[in-house]
Write an enzyme that holds these catalytic residues in place. Structure first.
Site, PDB file in Angstrom:
ATOM      1  N   ASN A   1      38.713 -29.608  48.307  1.00  8.92           N
ATOM      2  CA  ASN A   1      37.617 -28.925  48.963  1.00  8.92           C
ATOM      3  C   ASN A   1      36.339 -29.607  49.067  1.00  8.92           C
ATOM      4  O   ASN A   1      35.672 -29.410  48.113  1.00  8.92           O
ATOM      5  CB  ASN A   1      37.746 -27.208  48.804  1.00  8.92           C
ATOM      6  CG  ASN A   1      36.866 -26.608  49.710  1.00  8.92           C
ATOM      7  OD1 ASN A   1      35.665 -27.065  49.917  1.00  8.92           O
ATOM      8  ND2 ASN A   1      37.087 -25.371  50.022  1.00  8.92           N
TER       9      ASN A   1
ATOM     10  N   GLY B   1      33.585 -28.665  50.224  1.00  8.98           N
ATOM     11  CA  GLY B   1      32.303 -27.701  49.997  1.00  8.98           C
ATOM     12  C   GLY B   1      32.294 -27.388  48.622  1.00  8.98           C
ATOM     13  O   GLY B   1      31.220 -27.255  47.863  1.00  8.98           O
ATOM     14  N   LYS B   2      33.177 -27.053  47.939  1.00  9.15           N
ATOM     15  CA  LYS B   2      33.322 -26.920  46.475  1.00  9.15           C
ATOM     16  C   LYS B   2      32.880 -28.112  45.729  1.00  9.15           C
ATOM     17  O   LYS B   2      32.136 -27.699  44.791  1.00  9.15           O
ATOM     18  CB  LYS B   2      34.925 -26.319  46.147  1.00  9.15           C
ATOM     19  CG  LYS B   2      34.861 -25.908  44.708  1.00  9.15           C
ATOM     20  CD  LYS B   2      36.388 -25.436  44.412  1.00  9.15           C
ATOM     21  CE  LYS B   2      36.834 -24.133  45.109  1.00  9.15           C
ATOM     22  NZ  LYS B   2      38.112 -23.759  44.258  1.00  9.15           N
TER      23      LYS B   2
ATOM     24  N   GLU C   1      51.853 -25.609  40.579  1.00  6.79           N
ATOM     25  CA  GLU C   1      51.794 -24.343  41.052  1.00  6.79           C
ATOM     26  C   GLU C   1      51.329 -23.499  40.326  1.00  6.79           C
ATOM     27  O   GLU C   1      51.416 -23.643  38.999  1.00  6.79           O
ATOM     28  CB  GLU C   1      53.558 -24.101  40.861  1.00  6.79           C
ATOM     29  CG  GLU C   1      53.581 -22.621  41.681  1.00  6.79           C
ATOM     30  CD  GLU C   1      55.224 -22.498  41.649  1.00  6.79           C
ATOM     31  OE1 GLU C   1      55.787 -21.349  42.110  1.00  6.79           O
ATOM     32  OE2 GLU C   1      56.186 -23.375  41.467  1.00  6.79           O
TER      33      GLU C   1
ATOM     34  N   ASP D   1      40.093 -20.465  39.197  1.00  7.91           N
ATOM     35  CA  ASP D   1      40.723 -19.744  39.958  1.00  7.91           C
ATOM     36  C   ASP D   1      39.876 -18.539  40.212  1.00  7.91           C
ATOM     37  O   ASP D   1      39.237 -17.968  39.257  1.00  7.91           O
ATOM     38  CB  ASP D   1      42.089 -19.452  39.238  1.00  7.91           C
ATOM     39  CG  ASP D   1      43.109 -18.824  40.315  1.00  7.91           C
ATOM     40  OD1 ASP D   1      43.049 -19.161  41.501  1.00  7.91           O
ATOM     41  OD2 ASP D   1      43.919 -17.868  39.794  1.00  7.91           O
ATOM     42  N   SER D   2      39.760 -17.958  41.270  1.00  6.16           N
ATOM     43  CA  SER D   2      38.993 -16.945  41.603  1.00  6.16           C
ATOM     44  C   SER D   2      39.522 -16.204  42.886  1.00  6.16           C
ATOM     45  O   SER D   2      40.441 -16.372  43.315  1.00  6.16           O
ATOM     46  CB  SER D   2      37.641 -17.479  42.221  1.00  6.16           C
ATOM     47  OG  SER D   2      37.718 -18.312  43.284  1.00  6.16           O
TER      48      SER D   2
END
Length: 127
Positions: free
Chosen positions: A11, A13-14, A42, A71-72
């Site tokens: 991403n 943006g990230k 996974e 992870d959010s």
């Protein structure tokens, strides 16, 4: 010699957010795309921490650099912690951000409670 760190994301943006955040370290901040890491791991953990750790370990085995993964999601009390680790897929696999927000607001309205919290885990691993 400038150190490097990999951000486990594709991403843009990230990546930009992490580049700004880590600027004071003077490190080169790399994305998975920059290293041509096409593998996907996974996220089948039961917690944010487990999922972030799975990504960090997986990509650190493919890179010579430390890897920062994350992870959010959101945990809503009235929904017994949902959407939680399923936040990105809460409204279905091809849902947009707007679709997820609409579904969440609809479910919150039915449940009658709005209290919740964002949650994020970011391990950094070097193998």
């Amino acid at each position: 010699m400038k150190s490097s760190i990999v951000i486990a994301t594709r991403n843009p943006g990230k990546l930009c957010e992490f580049q700004k955040l880590l600027l004071p370290l003077g490190s080169s901040v790399l994305s998975l795309n920059a290293l041509s890491l096409d593998e996907e791991f996974e996220e089948d953990g039961l917690t944010f921490a487990q999922n972030a750790r799975l990504k960090a370990i997986g990509y650190s085995r493919l890179s010579k650099f430390p890897v920062l993964a994350d992870d959010s999601g959101l945990e809503v009390d009235a929904l017994e912690g949902l959407p939680g680790i399923h936040s990105a897929r809460y409204a279905g696999p091809n849902a947009s951000d707007a679709d997820r927000v609409r579904k969440l607001l609809k479910e919150i309205g039915k449940a009658g409670g709005k209290r919740g919290r964002p949650f994020c885990v970011r391990p950094c691993i070097r193998q």
